[in-house]
Motif scaffolding. Structure first.
Motif, PDB file in Angstrom:
ATOM      1  N   TRP B 208     -37.669  30.065 -22.879  1.00  2.79           N
ATOM      2  CA  TRP B 208     -36.592  31.914 -23.224  1.00  2.79           C
ATOM      3  C   TRP B 208     -34.965  31.736 -23.060  1.00  2.79           C
ATOM      4  O   TRP B 208     -33.811  31.811 -23.585  1.00  2.79           O
ATOM      5  CB  TRP B 208     -37.502  32.805 -22.611  1.00  2.79           C
ATOM      6  CG  TRP B 208     -38.846  33.113 -23.447  1.00  2.79           C
ATOM      7  CD1 TRP B 208     -39.903  33.108 -22.662  1.00  2.79           C
ATOM      8  CD2 TRP B 208     -39.083  33.751 -24.530  1.00  2.79           C
ATOM      9  NE1 TRP B 208     -40.827  33.274 -23.668  1.00  2.79           N
ATOM     10  CE2 TRP B 208     -39.998  33.927 -24.319  1.00  2.79           C
ATOM     11  CE3 TRP B 208     -37.957  33.788 -25.758  1.00  2.79           C
ATOM     12  CZ2 TRP B 208     -40.750  35.078 -26.285  1.00  2.79           C
ATOM     13  CZ3 TRP B 208     -38.538  34.847 -26.462  1.00  2.79           C
ATOM     14  CH2 TRP B 208     -39.965  34.594 -26.736  1.00  2.79           C
ATOM     15  N   GLY B 209     -34.841  30.350 -21.604  1.00  6.85           N
ATOM     16  CA  GLY B 209     -33.488  30.911 -21.329  1.00  6.85           C
ATOM     17  C   GLY B 209     -32.798  30.295 -22.265  1.00  6.85           C
ATOM     18  O   GLY B 209     -31.887  29.424 -22.316  1.00  6.85           O
ATOM     19  N   GLN B 283     -38.890  36.877 -21.025  1.00  5.05           N
ATOM     20  CA  GLN B 283     -38.868  36.367 -19.648  1.00  5.05           C
ATOM     21  C   GLN B 283     -39.538  37.152 -18.549  1.00  5.05           C
ATOM     22  O   GLN B 283     -39.425  37.041 -17.622  1.00  5.05           O
ATOM     23  CB  GLN B 283     -36.802  36.358 -19.565  1.00  5.05           C
ATOM     24  CG  GLN B 283     -36.667  34.937 -18.885  1.00  5.05           C
ATOM     25  CD  GLN B 283     -35.073  34.084 -18.897  1.00  5.05           C
ATOM     26  OE1 GLN B 283     -34.473  35.208 -19.025  1.00  5.05           O
ATOM     27  NE2 GLN B 283     -34.792  33.271 -18.431  1.00  5.05           N
TER      28      GLN B 283
END
Lengths: 275, 302
Positions: B208-209, B283
């Motif tokens: 996700w990052g 996240q």
């Protein structure tokens, strides 16, 4: 701290090699040209270029408008962050997402939109024109564009700090007899102050280099509304490479000093938090 | 110590008695904040679409499918498709060596990665003119070999790559620092190879990052104006990106057409914001539900 048993995980040489090679070729070598090119000049030639009246006037415009915009952003950024963290209202998530718009919107689009909005026949400018207030093509217009660009920096730096603030501390202040306003100025504000200052510095740093959103609204009159980045482009277009790099060097030094100040601020804030 | 971050709440806490403001103060503050945001963000956004459609839908459509606009769009996509993957590879490599190993000069390296953010876009373009321009260091050599970099596509790629270099690394470094390296160490000890560990352990943890960094990097790569404007030479149909095309139309007083093209970039920005919110939501969700602990190999406690 997580344990870092050197030698267990692979890929140190490869990843460090890629990182350093890429950084050197893509970032450091190109940036070094500014310093090397300026070093070709004699000190007196350099000095007379960077203290030329037109250049000095552009510093005044850039730094003045950036400072004013960062100040406005500090006040309203704190307000927006406070409202987003503390209050529940319909559309809060949408507003929260919208705060990042200046990061995502290409600067040229912001530039033409703000110029049209604040022109004497624009949606906002049209109301101000009868009073003789002009925003587009003036110093105020530059500030308006820089407020747009800098807003998310303040909101996004202050928001997590406000979020982490313990309610118990405020409760303690209240139970000791503090008025709500006193609690804010004596307890809340000192806690967010470092983040607020960092946000101010980030917004200011972004503003002094900004080009796309400002160049349309500023009117670009030498001595009056000419910003430093535009002056650099003008010099480049006249093949005055020495002049362009000299002014760029001054701006780079200003930016690096700001970057250093921001890092120190964040380091100090972390230390305070840990203490 | 576990490598999983504690969930953080971002929902506003219930405003309680002594620590809340009165209704009047609360709504005044909300109204002020919303009014400010409407003035600075919403109005400029609405104006783009209003101006774009001011000459009607057919004119809007005409401005977008005009050959110069299409070639600008193609060039913008081409630039992003080169700059973004390059910075993705760099970002992952930088985050890996910074967060998984200790070495002297690490903090200097982190600062150097941030450097392009501190440099004015105009200067970011200028440095490539100083290197590869007709009067630049490599200028005479390039001229002799008939290679064009400045006022051509390679220059635009270089300037865009420089400007967007930090995005992926910036997102990954704090995330991977927080996650530590116990999981990877366990995988290695259990006999996994380096790439296997990266693709099976690290990548799922940081996806996700990584996506978030990619989205931001792409938005900036497609929207960059100052740096590109210095190196492009504004040759219609050849070295014009979408933001530069917007500028040219605007300066020719073709306002409706200019805003029509601008509205495409604005839509891109809105999609970016939507994706960003989605990623942030994911996240948060995944930090509430960390990978099933029983499926993980036993942690190595050092």
């Amino acid at each position: 701290m997580p344990s870092k048993t050197r030698g267990v995980l692979p890929g140190f040489g490869l990843s460090l090699g890629i990182t350093c090679t890429y950084l050197s070729l893509m970032v450091l070598l190109p940036l070094a040209t500014v310093f090397v090119r300026t070093a070709d000049l004699s000190w007196s030639a350099f000095w007379s270029t960077v203290t030329d009246p037109r250049v000095v006037a552009s510093y005044r415009v850039t730094f003045g408008a950036s400072f004013a915009a960062a100040l406005v952003n500090t006040v309203f950024g704190l307000l927006v962050a406070w409202v987003l963290v503390r209050y529940q209202f319909p559309g809060r998530r949408l507003v929260d997402a919208l705060v990042d718009l200046p990061f995502a919107l290409p600067t040229a689009v912001a530039g033409i939109s703000l110029t049209t909005l604040y022109a004497s026949n624009g949606w906002i400018g049209g109301y101000l024109d009868p009073f003789g207030i002009k925003i587009s093509y003036t110093w105020v217009g530059i500030t308006v564009a820089l407020i747009f660009i800098g807003l998310p920096f303040v909101v996004r730096t202050v928001q997590p700090v406000l979020d982490d603030l313990e309610v118990e501390v405020e409760e303690a202040a209240a139970s000791l007899g503090a008025k709500r306003w006193q609690t804010f100025t004596r307890v809340v504000f000192p806690t967010v102050a470092p983040a607020l200052l960092t946000g101010f510095a980030l917004a200011f740093a972004r503003a002094i280099g900004e080009y796309g959103s400002v160049v349309f609204i500023s009117g670009n009159m030498p001595m009056k509304t000419e910003i430093v980045p535009l002056l650099i482009i003008t010099k480049l277009e006249q093949y005055d490479y020495a002049g362009a790099t000299s002014v760029a060097l001054v701006m780079l030094i200003a930016s690096f000093m700001l970057l250093l100040a921001i890092n120190l601020l964040q380091w100090a804030a972390r230390r305070r938090l840990a203490a | 110590m576990t490598s999983i971050a504690l969930p953080t709440t971002t929902a506003p806490r219930a405003v309680t008695r002594a620590t809340g403001e009165s209704r009047l103060v609360r709504w005044t503050l909300i109204a002020m904040a919303l009014a400010f945001l409407a003035l600075t963000l919403v109005l400029p956004l609405a104006l783009v679409f209003a101006q774009a459609l001011s000459k009607g839908l057919p004119a809007y459509w005409e401005a977008i499918k005009e050959p110069d606009a299409l070639s600008a769009a193609k060039l913008t996509l081409l630039i992003a498709s080169i700059a973004v993957p390059l910075n993705l590879a760099f970002g992952v490599a930088a985050a890996w060596c910074i967060t998984k190993f200790d070495f002297p000069g690490k903090h200097v390296l982190i600062t150097l990665i941030d450097l392009p953010f501190a440099v004015s876009p105009v200067i970011s373009g200028m440095i490539f003119v100083l290197l590869f321009g007709a009067h630049g260091w490599f200028g005479p050599w390039l001229l002799a070999h008939d290679i064009k970099i400045i006022f051509a596509v390679p220059g635009i790629v270089l300037a865009t790559t420089f400007v967007t270099a930090p995005f992926v690394a910036r997102e990954l470094i704090p995330l991977m620092q927080e996650q530590g390296c116990e999981e990877e160490e366990a995988a290695i000890v259990l006999g996994a190879g380096g790439w296997q560990t990266f693709f099976r352990i690290t990548l799922p943890n940081i996806k996700w990052g990584l996506l978030y960094g990619l989205i931001l990097c792409n938005a900036r790569a497609m929207g960059e104006f100052g740096a590109v404007s210095v190196v492009s030479g504004h040759i219609r149909g050849e070295t014009n990106t979408l933001p530069l095309h917007v500028e040219i139309l605007y300066n020719e007083y073709a306002f409706a057409a200019s805003f029509a093209v601008a509205s495409v970039l604005t839509l891109l920005a809105l999609v970016t914001l939507a994706l960003k919110s989605l990623v942030e939501w994911q996240q948060r969700r995944s930090s509430y539900h960390p990978a099933d602990p029983e499926a993980l190999p036993e942690r190595i406690v050092a």
